[in-house]
Design a protein around this motif. Structure first.
Motif, PDB file in Angstrom:
ATOM      1  N   TYR A  25      47.225  33.900  33.503  1.00 65.09           N
ATOM      2  CA  TYR A  25      48.248  34.482  33.029  1.00 65.09           C
ATOM      3  C   TYR A  25      48.652  34.170  31.759  1.00 65.09           C
ATOM      4  O   TYR A  25      49.307  34.631  30.787  1.00 65.09           O
ATOM      5  CB  TYR A  25      49.347  33.747  34.217  1.00 65.09           C
ATOM      6  CG  TYR A  25      50.738  34.007  33.931  1.00 65.09           C
ATOM      7  CD1 TYR A  25      51.318  35.330  34.213  1.00 65.09           C
ATOM      8  CD2 TYR A  25      51.614  33.021  33.299  1.00 65.09           C
ATOM      9  CE1 TYR A  25      52.547  35.492  33.795  1.00 65.09           C
ATOM     10  CE2 TYR A  25      52.955  33.258  33.046  1.00 65.09           C
ATOM     11  CZ  TYR A  25      53.576  34.548  33.152  1.00 65.09           C
ATOM     12  OH  TYR A  25      54.742  34.669  33.117  1.00 65.09           O
ATOM     13  N   ASP A  28      47.078  36.101  29.262  1.00 66.51           N
ATOM     14  CA  ASP A  28      47.573  37.484  29.344  1.00 66.51           C
ATOM     15  C   ASP A  28      48.852  37.481  28.387  1.00 66.51           C
ATOM     16  O   ASP A  28      49.344  38.288  27.566  1.00 66.51           O
ATOM     17  CB  ASP A  28      48.096  38.055  30.762  1.00 66.51           C
ATOM     18  CG  ASP A  28      47.134  38.717  31.539  1.00 66.51           C
ATOM     19  OD1 ASP A  28      46.182  39.092  30.640  1.00 66.51           O
ATOM     20  OD2 ASP A  28      46.836  38.704  32.649  1.00 66.51           O
ATOM     21  N   PRO A  37      47.883  43.189  34.339  1.00 69.59           N
ATOM     22  CA  PRO A  37      47.620  41.530  33.912  1.00 69.59           C
ATOM     23  C   PRO A  37      45.912  41.390  34.218  1.00 69.59           C
ATOM     24  O   PRO A  37      45.644  40.732  35.123  1.00 69.59           O
ATOM     25  CB  PRO A  37      48.340  41.004  35.061  1.00 69.59           C
ATOM     26  CG  PRO A  37      48.365  41.915  36.235  1.00 69.59           C
ATOM     27  CD  PRO A  37      48.400  43.248  35.515  1.00 69.59           C
ATOM     28  N   SER A  40      45.085  37.612  34.266  1.00 69.86           N
ATOM     29  CA  SER A  40      45.466  37.014  35.730  1.00 69.86           C
ATOM     30  C   SER A  40      44.511  37.479  36.756  1.00 69.86           C
ATOM     31  O   SER A  40      44.314  36.551  37.512  1.00 69.86           O
ATOM     32  CB  SER A  40      47.010  37.541  35.734  1.00 69.86           C
ATOM     33  OG  SER A  40      47.710  37.017  34.992  1.00 69.86           O
TER      34      SER A  40
END
Length: 96
Positions: A25, A28, A37, A40
């Protein structure tokens, strides 16, 4: 395997999944990838694989020290004596 060992294994699995997803995350967000994502999902999958590997290695090495019951008590009900006689039979017969 005692209940604490199972809790420890679950905790290790959960933390590794969370760490992988959080790192993905973060990556990203740094790259500006907001529509899909990718990192992620990749971090989640890598964290899941790492967590399963940790649990598998702990099971194979016998590292069940946290909460494991260990070897049965030699004087317990399920263990025979070294001379091969059952201790309940001797007590019932009165030869004790």
């Amino acid at each position: 395997m005692g209940p604490l060992w199972v809790a420890r294994a679950g905790f290790e699995l959960l933390v590794s999944i969370f760490a992988g997803a959080l790192a993905g995350y973060w990556f990203d967000r740094k790259t500006g990838n907001r529509f899909f994502p990718l990192f992620s999902l990749t971090g989640f999958l890598l964290g899941s694989a790492a967590g399963m590997l940790l649990v598998y290695r702990a099971m194979q090495s016998g590292d069940r020290s946290a909460g494991s019951v260990g070897e049965p008590d030699p004087g317990g009900d399920e263990v025979a004596r070294k001379d091969g006689k059952d201790r309940f039979t001797e007590k019932e017969s009165g030869k004790d």
